[in-house]
Design an enzyme around this catalytic site. Sequence first.
Site, PDB file in Angstrom:
ATOM      1  N   LYS A   1      -2.466  14.373  -7.440  1.00 33.66           N
ATOM      2  CA  LYS A   1      -3.495  15.386  -7.675  1.00 33.66           C
ATOM      3  C   LYS A   1      -3.093  16.613  -6.853  1.00 33.66           C
ATOM      4  CE  LYS A   1      -7.504  16.814  -9.276  1.00 33.66           C
ATOM      5  NZ  LYS A   1      -7.738  17.071 -10.710  1.00 33.66           N
TER       6      LYS A   1
ATOM      7  N   ASP B   1      -6.347  -1.103 -12.809  1.00 28.49           N
ATOM      8  CA  ASP B   1      -7.494  -1.691 -13.529  1.00 28.49           C
ATOM      9  C   ASP B   1      -7.568  -1.123 -14.945  1.00 28.49           C
ATOM     10  OD1 ASP B   1      -8.201  -3.130 -11.276  1.00 28.49           O
ATOM     11  OD2 ASP B   1     -10.337  -2.650 -11.438  1.00 28.49           O
TER      12      ASP B   1
HETATM   13 MN    MN Z   1      -8.144  -3.183  -7.395  1.00 31.79          MN
END
Ligand code: MN
Length: 349
Positions: free
Chosen positions: A178, A238
């Site tokens: 970022k 995830d």
């Molecule tokens: Mn994790």
Amino acid sequence: MINLIILPGDGIGPEIIKQISKILKSLNIFNIKINIIYSYIGGISIDKYNIPLTKKTINLCKNSDAIFLGCVGGYKWEKYYLKPEMGLLELRKEFNFFANIRPIKCPFKNIDFIILRELNGGIYYGKPRGISKQIINNIPTWYSYNTEIYNEQEIIKIARLGFNLSKNRKKKLCSIDKSNVLETSKLWRKIINYIHNYYFDVKLKHIYIDYSTIELIKNPYIFDIIITSNLFGDILSDECSLLTGSLGMLPSISLNNKSFSLFEPCHGSAPNIAGKNIANPVGTLLSLVIFFEYVLNNKFISNKLYFSIFKTLSLGFGTLDMKNYLNNFKLVSTDEFGDLVNHFFLIND
Ligand code: MN
Ligand code: IPM
């Protein structure tokens, strides 16, 4: 003789670890002997010893060739000062596991890339951190703060590993940061660019974390190795797990400089489904595949386990989370899934 320490941890940890124990037992018929000991980490360690990681567990790890972990955490310890998760963070720090490799591979789709997550630094460990009270607008007010820190040496270490891994794959490295906002990302990008000079045959690309979440869903096939910070790597892995079906599918290996390693699935302890025999053991089983390849140095056994897992899924067998992902889906429990994989692992074909 290989010495393995297994730390099942909390929540669904013991259920998924049970499935790899079956495979490890089956190794007997291949004349492979592994010495296994079990110990505590996380909430179960807090319950027993009041701390999430004891000196005793650390010493047992020191005397092992590799660590295998289930997962840590749960509702029970949410209000505790010492959290189960701190045990895992301490373990990663104690052994300098600075790199976490999370392969995102789906045998049913053409998806095959790696998230290389920095694991010993960034906002996870940065100080100062805390929660305090201050007078703001004449009102006593709680405030909280964390610090994201990366030094040059930490970035160089992970960058070199990223480029070295790229050399043995498609020679494509994508760094995610970022840097349009954060100083830590600015230095990160600068150092990755600097290290790139030593690996000019690797194609390097930088993308911002926000846009990367779109590209990963829209166009996951273009990635080969992604290198990113501790926090970004946690979040992105995830997200990427869904590319392979569910969060239960992802394995991981954490490395230090001394070829000592920690194996664990990428998911958490899922307290909402713990004890129900419905958790997906694939991430854990795939971590064992990587263990066989890199610690046992046995490609025959690692391939055999990989194909046993693949075969079970191809036949449509899966835990509940895989319902909308598998063709001819047949619901099985965690235990049944483990038994099927073990069955295919034991037969010769
Ligand atoms: Mn994790
Ligand atoms: C992971 C987990 C851990 C992390 C937690 C349990 C501390 O989410 O391995 O991805 O945030 O690193």
